[in-house]
Design an enzyme around this catalytic site. Sequence first.
Site, PDB file in Angstrom:
ATOM      1  N   ASP A 117       0.829  -1.204   0.000  1.00 25.44           N
ATOM      2  CA  ASP A 117       0.000   0.000   0.000  1.00 25.44           C
ATOM      3  C   ASP A 117       0.860   1.250   0.000  1.00 25.44           C
ATOM      4  OD1 ASP A 117      -1.895   2.032   0.476  1.00 25.44           O
ATOM      5  OD2 ASP A 117      -3.217   0.585   1.438  1.00 25.44           O
ATOM      6  N   ASP A 318      -2.144   6.172  -6.122  1.00 26.35           N
ATOM      7  CA  ASP A 318      -2.515   5.294  -5.019  1.00 26.35           C
ATOM      8  C   ASP A 318      -2.665   3.869  -5.535  1.00 26.35           C
ATOM      9  OD1 ASP A 318      -3.427   4.543  -2.384  1.00 26.35           O
ATOM     10  OD2 ASP A 318      -5.455   4.486  -3.222  1.00 26.35           O
TER      11      ASP A 318
END
Length: 439
Positions: A117, A318
Amino acid sequence: MTTLVIFLQLLFIIPLALGSNHPNCDLTNTQDQGSTLKIFHIDSPCSPFKSSSPLSWEARVLKTLAQDQARLQYLTSLIAGRSVVPVASGRQMLQSATYIVKAKIGTPAQTLLLAMDTSSDVAWFPCSGCVGCPSTTAFSPAKSTTYKNVSCNAPQCKQVPNPTCGSSACAFNLTYGSSSIAANLSQDTIRLAADPIEGFTFGCVNKVAGGGTIPPPQGLLGLGRGPLSLMTQAQSLYQSTFSYCLPSFRSLAFSGSLRLGPTSQPLRLKYTPLLRNPRRSSLYYVNLVAIRVGNKVLDLPPADIAYNPTTGAGTIFDSGTVYTRLAKPVYEAVRDEFRRRVKPRNAVVTSLGGFDTCYSGQVTVPAITFMFKGVNMTMPADNLMLHSTAGSTSCLAIAVAPENMNSVVNVIASMQQQNHRVLIDVPNGRIGLARELCS
């Protein structure tokens, strides 16, 4: 109407065809080399987390859109300055992850498959005896000779919210809506590919409760810029530099790569400045200056693509959001020009959930290019369209940012990043981009 299965459903169909006897399907035995880790989609043939019951096209798309919604709520809370939590929340903490990498923790090493992430600031793993954790695979502190709890007086304890010290060890409890986690702040050796990192600080999760969605089954590896992220803790080793190439949903192998550190990074990249938001310095902002659909550069409201460090407005990369979201005026301009350029021109537009540009039958679509200062990122149809297996239905996989959020934040998500090498170079303040066959 016969239920259609989207290309994303290959994520479920292929595993059934290959089965667990596929020669390369034990991710715990994959051989990562140097400072490079293989990246797998969580539903790839080799993933132990793949679904045993394939969903219909509609159900799969709607489920992913709902997960993205929670993810965007988390990102917006960071940008708006409403959260000082260094541990991932939203999709990162309480939802399934999209891409996983292998890590070995402790001495002797215990293997876990961690969600990767780029917008998270910390690592956390489920620990043995965890109540409510979704996986039976967990890290056992008792089996590691190098494990230790972080004391309440340690500086790392100040990086978690509301620490408690009932047994002199730093513990914390986080609540997100109806869900919560309880964890101890811990340290041990983590091994990524050939690199051992001693005294690595992470959250040792012992309880997940409430009505939230399922967290990443075996934990999370945060690649943000916060004080407890991998990039900060291993700064002397990796120099706050890494790159990744996300595999396509349509690849049978579903294997990309995560390269840690400045060595062995590709040379033929073009760069754009990496911007820093003082409200949430962990997120990777870029300067989006224009968007082109086909050969037409759109006339966009400057305020809706401009970076604003005061409000947190702008554009971020992202890895945890699946489908790109754009501020409403930006999305509508992109969508309208995209529709005008789809062939045949009489193709009927339908909708599905948050996607309002879907077609029945075969269509030819234009490329979309995000134009940053210094580099363009052009996305062909494979990065833009979700297709049914039969090819009879397709949707533009970009959506408008939810209106109940800070909709001036544009999120460049994982599907649009697939088959691109993205290099995060914090010391030199830049992001590098290049097309690359990742799978």
